[in-house]
Write an enzyme that holds these catalytic residues in place. Structure first.
Site, PDB file in Angstrom:
ATOM      1  N   HIS A 171       0.815  -1.208   0.000  1.00  8.81           N
ATOM      2  CA  HIS A 171       0.000   0.000   0.000  1.00  8.81           C
ATOM      3  C   HIS A 171       0.851   1.263   0.000  1.00  8.81           C
ATOM      4  O   HIS A 171       0.364   2.334  -0.367  1.00  8.81           O
ATOM      5  CB  HIS A 171      -0.943  -0.009   1.197  1.00  8.81           C
ATOM      6  N   HIS A 213      -1.885 -12.204  -2.578  1.00  7.23           N
ATOM      7  CA  HIS A 213      -2.993 -12.872  -1.899  1.00  7.23           C
ATOM      8  C   HIS A 213      -2.680 -14.320  -1.542  1.00  7.23           C
ATOM      9  O   HIS A 213      -3.536 -15.014  -1.002  1.00  7.23           O
ATOM     10  CB  HIS A 213      -4.253 -12.797  -2.765  1.00  7.23           C
TER      11      HIS A 213
END
Length: 718
Positions: A78, A245
């Site tokens: 992020h 993920h």
């Protein structure tokens, strides 16, 4: 709270962002050098300290599965993932995630805890380790501790201590909203420049799907557009999502209504921590982050093929999770469950709408299936895509520091070859200046070509600039603003001068076209100042080399093309649709990217107009009877009440400058000229340069600002 000037008059051009280039708000002194300090680190010792933090679960924020590894990966992702190619802003450099607005974005919920966990490491190494480097290094270490082999790590990121107000995040006034104004023609799927994220306050796209609905087709379209705005292709996009993920889980034990305000709005006693959770214990199994709940596979803390196998081998249906958000659960045959992160129970894997979208998009699915059949290919693709993600904003390879910098250089790093010859010295410089000035090239051509080459630089991601001589390559060679036909003539003449000089040398001294272009511009500026009565020396440092087509990502460089260039009085085609409301806003934005101050920008525009260095050799803004001479005539006319300014088009972009007494049109101008008389701060600066005793200062300031632009990309001189 009292209103600011900008709040009182929102239409007023905000040039305050250029003040960021004027002063250093860092607590370190002017001699402080991040790169020098970083190289004093024992990087392996730092990594050991991060590994220790990673497995030392704290009661105030318990680690999922006994490791903060997945949390640190999300933090690093992020941080780096805000980067966008349109203007090169955001990204990991600067450690901006610890400053607003990123520190309080809804997509960054609970990353304040990740950074606070790493605080002891930062305090231990102090100035040697920036937050920008620490955040990314922690993500790399996390991947390595969970069995993944990264491609490398480079340090050298500097920390910012104030948010960059020049970064435009979108038109919305509320977080997690999407306005039609974010897209061209109001249609989802075509974001306005320079935006990359499709939702205000999210890094990428809504994980539930467009507008919070489980629409896989719309989600796939948003993913492709968003990742392409980070210069990622389909393979890199799938590799990043699937690789990231593979680890950890998402948290949505209950509704986000249980969360308190974000850090920048939280009570003072929380000391910069936000999102206080009132559900259950407010942590551990009761954690609320995205509002979606569950892991992606049965082994959330190790590198394997679990994510891809689960996604492709099972059917998925959309449901509302415990947090009230849309997520997907497996249907049909049983799926292997994952261990619960905080007890001996197990959890069923889930998928996000953005995951299922990859499976339902033909091109994305083809990549997924290829990765499933070739795990080593998946590993390499994720390693390289991750490396690109976390280093994309650092600029050319010579800025990358540390023992883990890989030997391989990628085209996305805009590589420039080393000089394999001796550089020109004072004698050769004088010889070449004479050859340039004795050629058929005009002073204006020399100045415009040097400007076109050097002004592509962006301080945001250290891309562009004169080094590499890429103005002679596509796409820059064909940009409208560079006047391709005239540029062809200029480059041909430079090539002849280069060939004659290099072939005549009996020694190893050579000159590059990149150096010649800057040298020609400098010589023209010196000559123009001399004609105005000022003897100036424009500094020149040789050492630029010429990049090849193979070293140039043509598609990526298209983002550097200016839609408006206030310095050359180029208004563009007018058919662009982006987040800027006026040409003058684009001029200020460009000045900020060029690391210019308000006086720098003002002096350059006034000087370029006096030099006649305008697009298409237009007379617009050339308020002088002796163009090509470095005078302060532009400011004298601008401030003279003998004239009035009359719009001649419905967009108020072009104006006639009429003599008030006779009504005669004496000059023509654009908004990019008039703004220096209408904006209070710019007019205050114009007053200085337009005064009877202001011309000498204008010349001095123009030379300083010109030199800054010509040398912005000379990292080899630092």
């Amino acid at each position: 709270m009292a209103k600011t000037n900008q709040e009182w008059w929102p239409q007023m051009l905000n040039v305050d962002i250029l003040d960021e280039n004027e002063r250093d708000v860092s607590p370190y002194d002017e001699e402080f050098d991040y790169a020098e300090e970083f190289q004093k680190l024992d990087l392996e010792e730092v990594k050991d300290d991060i590994r220790e933090v990673m497995t030392d679960s704290k009661d105030w924020w318990p680690a999922d599965y006994g490791t903060y590894g997945p949390l640190f990966i999300r933090m690093a992702w992020h941080s780096a993932g805000t980067y966008r190619t349109a203007d090169g802003r955001a990204g990991a450099a600067g450690g901006l995630q610890r400053l607003p607005p990123e520190s309080s974005w809804p997509d960054n919920i609970n990353l304040d805890k990740a950074r606070r966990l790493l605080q002891p490491v930062k305090l231990k190494y102090g100035r040697k380790l920036s937050w920008g480097d620490l955040i990314i290094l922690a993500g790399n270490v996390a991947l390595e501790t969970m069995g993944f082999e990264t491609f490398g790590f480079a340090g050298g990121r500097e920390d910012e201590f104030k948010s960059n107000e020049a970064t435009v995040w979108g038109p919305e006034e509320d977080w997690e909203t999407t306005s039609p104004e974010r897209f061209e023609d109001g249609e989802v799927g075509n974001l306005k420049d320079p935006l990359a994220n499709t939702v205000m306050g999210l890094i990428y796209v809504n994980p539930e799907g467009p507008y919070g609905e489980p629409d896989v087709e719309g989600s796939a379209a948003n993913i492709r557009e968003e990742f392409s705005r980070m210069a990622m292709n389909d393979e890199e996009t799938v590799a990043l999502i699937a690789g990231g993920h593979t680890f950890g889980k998402v948290h949505g034990a209950d509704s986000g209504d249980n969360l308190g305000p974000e850090p920048e709005d939280a009570p003072i006693d929380l000391q910069g921590m936000g999102w206080e959770n009132e559900f259950g214990e407010g942590k551990g199994p009761d954690t609320i982050t995205s509002g979606i709940e569950g892991p992606w596979n049965s082994a959330p803390t190790q590198w394997d093929m679990g994510y891809i196998d689960n996604l492709l081998n099972h059917d998925w249906t959309s449901v509302k999770g415990p947090g009230g958000a849309w997520q997907w659960k497996p249907v049909g045959e049983e799926i292997e469950e994952a261990p619960a992160p905080h007890d001996d129970d197990t959890e069923e894997p889930m998928m996000l709408t953005t995951d299922v979208a990859l499976k339902h998009d033909d091109d994305f699915r083809e990549v997924l299936e290829r990765f499933q059949e070739n795990p080593d290919e998946f590993q390499e693709a994720f390693a390289k895509a991750w490396y690109k993600l976390i280093h994309r904003d650092m600029g050319p390879p010579e800025r990358l520091l540390g023992p883990e910098v890989p030997d391989e250089t990628f085209v996305w790093q805009d590589p420039i070859p080393d000089a394999d010859y001796e550089l020109i010295g004072d004698e050769e410089i004088a010889e070449l200046e004479s050859a340039i000035l004795d050629s058929d090239l005009t002073r204006t051509q020399l100045i415009k070509t040097a400007w076109a080459s050097a002004s592509t630089y962006r301080e945001s991601d250290k891309r562009g600039g004169a080094n590499g001589g890429r103005i002679r390559l596509e796409p820059q060679r064909s940009w409208e603003v560079n006047e391709p036909e005239e540029l062809e003539t200029v480059l041909s003449t430079y090539e002849e001068i280069q060939e004659e000089f290099n072939s005549s040398r009996s020694d190893d001294v050579r000159v590059s076209l990149a150096d010649l272009i800057v040298l020609g511009g400098n010589a023209a500026v010196e000559q123009a100042a001399a004609d105005a009565g000022y003897d100036v020396d424009v500094p020149f440092e040789p050492g630029r080399t010429d990049a090849t087509e193979e070293q140039t990502d043509e598609e990526s460089f298209e983002h550097l093309e200016p839609k408006v260039d206030g310095f050359r009085n180029y208004l563009g085609s007018g058919d662009y649709d982006d987040m800027y409301d006026s040409p003058e806003e684009r001029m200020v934005d460009k000045a900020e990217l060029l690391n210019l101050t308000v006086p720098d920008m003002t002096a350059l525009v006034g000087g370029m107009r006096a030099l006649g260095a305008t697009y298409g050799d237009s007379d617009r803004g050339v308020f002088t009877d002796e163009p090509g001479t470095l005078t302060n005539d532009f400011f004298e006319v601008l401030l003279d009440m003998e004239y009035e300014w009359v719009s001649v088009d419905e967009d108020d972009e072009v104006f006639e400058v009429r003599n008030r007494e006779t009504g005669e049109v004496e000059y023509e101008a654009t908004r990019l000229d008039l703004i220096f008389g209408s904006n209070a701060r710019l007019r205050a600066t114009a007053d200085v340069y337009g005064a009877d005793d202001g011309e000498e200062q204008l010349v001095e300031d123009f030379v300083d600002a010109w030199t800054k632009v010509m040398q912005n990309d000379r990292f080899d001189l630092e």
